[in-house]
Design a protein around this motif. Structure first.
Motif, mmCIF file in Angstrom:
data_model
loop_
_atom_site.group_PDB
_atom_site.id
_atom_site.type_symbol
_atom_site.label_atom_id
_atom_site.label_comp_id
_atom_site.label_asym_id
_atom_site.label_seq_id
_atom_site.Cartn_x
_atom_site.Cartn_y
_atom_site.Cartn_z
ATOM 1 N N SER A 78 12.019 -10.493 -4.741
ATOM 2 C CA SER A 78 13.415 -10.120 -4.914
ATOM 3 C C SER A 78 14.098 -10.259 -3.553
ATOM 4 C CB SER A 78 13.530 -8.702 -5.474
ATOM 5 O OG SER A 78 12.869 -7.771 -4.631
ATOM 6 N N MET A 79 15.066 -9.408 -3.283
ATOM 7 C CA MET A 79 15.806 -9.507 -2.027
ATOM 8 C C MET A 79 14.870 -9.479 -0.826
ATOM 9 S SD MET A 79 19.052 -7.002 -2.847
ATOM 10 C CE MET A 79 17.956 -5.651 -3.335
ATOM 11 N N GLY A 80 14.970 -10.482 0.008
ATOM 12 C CA GLY A 80 14.162 -10.532 1.217
ATOM 13 C C GLY A 80 12.910 -11.363 1.091
ATOM 14 N N SER A 81 12.304 -11.436 -0.113
ATOM 15 C CA SER A 81 11.045 -12.165 -0.248
ATOM 16 C C SER A 81 11.125 -13.345 -1.219
ATOM 17 C CB SER A 81 9.930 -11.221 -0.709
ATOM 18 O OG SER A 81 10.208 -10.706 -1.998
ATOM 19 N N GLY A 181 8.476 -0.371 -13.948
ATOM 20 C CA GLY A 181 9.779 0.171 -13.604
ATOM 21 C C GLY A 181 10.827 -0.854 -13.244
ATOM 22 N N GLY A 182 10.418 -2.070 -12.888
ATOM 23 C CA GLY A 182 11.396 -3.107 -12.584
ATOM 24 C C GLY A 182 12.106 -2.878 -11.259
ATOM 25 N N LEU A 183 13.373 -3.282 -11.198
ATOM 26 C CA LEU A 183 14.137 -3.278 -9.951
ATOM 27 C C LEU A 183 15.299 -2.295 -10.021
ATOM 28 C CD1 LEU A 183 14.625 -4.657 -7.173
ATOM 29 C CD2 LEU A 183 16.098 -6.292 -8.374
ATOM 30 N N HIS A 184 15.314 -1.337 -9.100
ATOM 31 C CA HIS A 184 16.400 -0.358 -8.982
ATOM 32 C C HIS A 184 16.756 0.283 -10.324
ATOM 33 C CE1 HIS A 184 16.871 -1.586 -4.896
ATOM 34 N NE2 HIS A 184 17.293 -2.790 -5.200
ATOM 35 N N THR A 185 15.807 0.964 -10.894
ATOM 36 C CA THR A 185 16.046 1.599 -12.187
ATOM 37 C C THR A 185 15.421 2.987 -12.201
ATOM 38 O OG1 THR A 185 15.865 1.287 -14.579
ATOM 39 C CG2 THR A 185 13.938 0.697 -13.266
ATOM 40 N N ASP A 186 15.804 3.777 -13.195
ATOM 41 C CA ASP A 186 15.228 5.104 -13.365
ATOM 42 C C ASP A 186 14.452 5.117 -14.680
ATOM 43 O OD1 ASP A 186 14.589 7.766 -13.008
ATOM 44 O OD2 ASP A 186 16.632 8.341 -12.434
ATOM 45 N N ALA A 241 3.867 9.764 3.222
ATOM 46 C CA ALA A 241 3.133 9.659 4.485
ATOM 47 C C ALA A 241 3.122 8.229 5.009
ATOM 48 C CB ALA A 241 1.703 10.164 4.298
ATOM 49 N N MET A 242 3.094 7.255 4.085
ATOM 50 C CA MET A 242 3.084 5.848 4.486
ATOM 51 C C MET A 242 4.493 5.292 4.659
ATOM 52 S SD MET A 242 -0.049 4.069 2.412
ATOM 53 C CE MET A 242 0.641 4.315 0.764
ATOM 54 N N GLU A 243 5.526 6.123 4.388
ATOM 55 C CA GLU A 243 6.923 5.683 4.445
ATOM 56 C C GLU A 243 7.132 4.432 3.598
ATOM 57 O OE1 GLU A 243 8.248 5.312 8.482
ATOM 58 O OE2 GLU A 243 8.092 7.459 8.861
ATOM 59 N N ASN A 244 6.594 4.492 2.390
ATOM 60 C CA ASN A 244 6.725 3.368 1.463
ATOM 61 C C ASN A 244 8.079 3.446 0.767
ATOM 62 O OD1 ASN A 244 6.391 1.289 -0.356
ATOM 63 N ND2 ASN A 244 4.983 2.412 -1.680
ATOM 64 N N TRP A 245 9.022 2.639 1.215
ATOM 65 C CA TRP A 245 10.364 2.653 0.633
ATOM 66 C C TRP A 245 10.460 1.779 -0.616
ATOM 67 C CZ3 TRP A 245 12.065 -2.307 0.487
ATOM 68 C CH2 TRP A 245 11.557 -3.213 1.431
ATOM 69 N N ASP A 246 9.472 0.948 -0.831
ATOM 70 C CA ASP A 246 9.521 -0.013 -1.943
ATOM 71 C C ASP A 246 8.867 0.578 -3.188
ATOM 72 O OD1 ASP A 246 10.042 -2.352 -3.287
ATOM 73 O OD2 ASP A 246 8.340 -3.438 -2.463
ATOM 74 N N THR A 247 9.392 1.719 -3.655
ATOM 75 C CA THR A 247 8.784 2.386 -4.795
ATOM 76 C C THR A 247 9.787 3.335 -5.445
ATOM 77 O OG1 THR A 247 6.826 3.618 -5.495
ATOM 78 C CG2 THR A 247 7.850 4.298 -3.440
ATOM 79 N N TYR A 250 12.033 6.072 -3.548
ATOM 80 C CA TYR A 250 12.995 5.643 -2.542
ATOM 81 C C TYR A 250 14.055 4.723 -3.161
ATOM 82 C CZ TYR A 250 9.973 7.742 0.954
ATOM 83 O OH TYR A 250 9.257 8.641 1.681
ATOM 84 N N LEU A 251 13.701 3.475 -3.424
ATOM 85 C CA LEU A 251 14.666 2.523 -3.968
ATOM 86 C C LEU A 251 14.651 2.466 -5.489
ATOM 87 C CD1 LEU A 251 14.311 -0.481 -1.477
ATOM 88 C CD2 LEU A 251 15.987 1.374 -1.466
ATOM 89 N N GLY A 252 13.717 3.159 -6.113
ATOM 90 C CA GLY A 252 13.680 3.177 -7.572
ATOM 91 C C GLY A 252 13.237 1.867 -8.187
ATOM 92 N N HIS A 253 12.240 1.224 -7.579
ATOM 93 C CA HIS A 253 11.691 0.022 -8.214
ATOM 94 C C HIS A 253 10.238 -0.182 -7.785
ATOM 95 C CE1 HIS A 253 12.979 -2.987 -4.767
ATOM 96 N NE2 HIS A 253 12.369 -1.933 -4.326
#
Length: 268
Positions: A78-81, A181-186, A241-247, A250-253
C-alpha cells in the motif's frame, strides 16, 4: 489481530509454542534462501498492469526443483511499499495450486515483500520472533532471491500467509473464521473473510456491536463474552513495546481476527 492460543497458564502456553516451533521448523525458515523465478505470461503481465489486485496464473520455478504450475500471483503493498508490475521491485502475494505436491516448502500461501520501507530486510523477521516468544502468533519470515521472466529483482522477504497452516501451531481447532482487517478500518460485519462460511456473521456482528456499547460496564461484559480479552491485552502489550504502528491499535489495518470453534467462537 494476531493473538495467542488462549488464556492458558504461562506453562501451558510456553509448552504449546515450543511444540509449534518444533513441528513447523524446516529448512526454509531456518535460514535457507531459495532462488526462485516467477514465470508470468505476457497476458498476466498486462492484466497486473491494469488490475494489480487481480490474481493471474503463473509458474513458480525454484532452482533445482520441479516447477510449480498453475499458481496464482497478484501485487501487494500500500502507501510507501506498493510498486507497479513494470517498476523495479514490486511486491507479490502468491498462492500455489491446491494440492500437496504443489506446495512450496509446505506453503500454499505466502508473500514476497519488497521491503521498500526496511533497508535491512530483517525488521519483520525479528518482530515475528519477538512476538512468538511472548506468546503472540506471528508469521515466520525468511528470504528469497527472485527473478521474474529473466529479470533479476533481487532479495525479498518471504513471509508465510495467514491460512489454516499458519493457525495450526497456535489454535487447537483451525476450522474457524479468519478475518482480514484490511486497510484503515475498524471491526464490522463486512470484514474480508479469508477462511470460513461467509454467511455466518454472528460472532463478528456481536463483537462489532459490543465495541459500540455506550455503557463501559456493559461493554466490558459483552466483550468478555465474544473476545479473549487476556489474549488481546498480551497482543497489545507486545505491539506497543515494539512500536508497531502498522496494525489495529495504531493505523487500524493489517490485523487479523480468528473465531475459535473450541471456545464457543470467541475471537482472538
Amino acid at each position: 489481530m494476531r493473538r495467542p492460543l488462549t488464556s492458558l497458564t504461562p506453562l501451558l502456553l510456553a509448552s504449546a509454542l515450543q511444540a509449534a516451533a518444533t513441528t513447523r521448523a524446516d529448512a526454509l525458515f531456518a535460514g535457507e534462501v531459495p532462488a526462485i523465478e516467477l514465470l508470468i505470461p505476457d497476458a498476466g503481465i498486462k492484466k497486473l498492469a491494469q488490475d494489480p489486485r487481480a490474481f493471474v496464473e503463473f509458474t513458480l520455478q525454484e532452482t533445482g526443483q520441479k516447477a510449480l504450475e498453475h499458481c496464482s500471483i497478484k501485487l501487494k503493498g500500500s502507501m510507501g511499499s506498493f510498486r507497479q508490475i513494470n517498476e523495479a521491485r514490486p511486491g507479490f502475494s502468491i498462492r500455489t495450486a491446491k494440492s500437496t505436491d504443489q506446495a512450496f516448502h509446505g506453503l500454499t500461501k505466502f508473500q514476497l515483500n519488497n521491503s521498500a520501507q526496511d533497508g535491512t530486510m530483517i525488521h519483520e523477521q525479528l518482530a515475528g520472533e519477538i512476538a512468538r516468544a511472548a506468546g503472540v502468533p506471528a508469521s515466520r519470515c525468511s528470504h528469497a532471491y527472485v527473478t521474474m521472466n529473466g529479470k533479476v529483482l533481487g532479495v525479498y522477504v518471504l513471509k508465510e500467509g495467514f491460512d489454516a497452516e499458519f493457525l495450526r501451531p497456535f489454535f487447537a481447532d483451525t476450522r474457524g473464521h479468519l478475518y482480514d482487517g484490511g486497510l484503515h478500518t475498524d471491526i464490522h460485519p463486512g470484514l474480508e473473510l479469508d477462511k470460513g462460511d461467509p454467511k455466518d456473521k454472528a460472532r463478528i456482528t456481536e463483537f462489532s456491536q459490543a465495541l459500540r456499547e455506550g455503557d463501559p460496564a456493559k461493554r466490558r461484559s459483552r466483550l468478555e463474552g465474544v473476545l479473549d480479552v487476556d489474549a488481546y491485552l498480551r497482543w497489545l502489550a507486545v505491539n506497543s513495546a515494539m512500536e508497531n504502528w502498522d496494525t489495529y491499535g495504531y493505523l487500524g489495518h493489517n490485523f487479523y481476527l480468528y473465531s475459535r470453534p473450541d471456545d464457543n467462537g470467541r475471537l482472538a
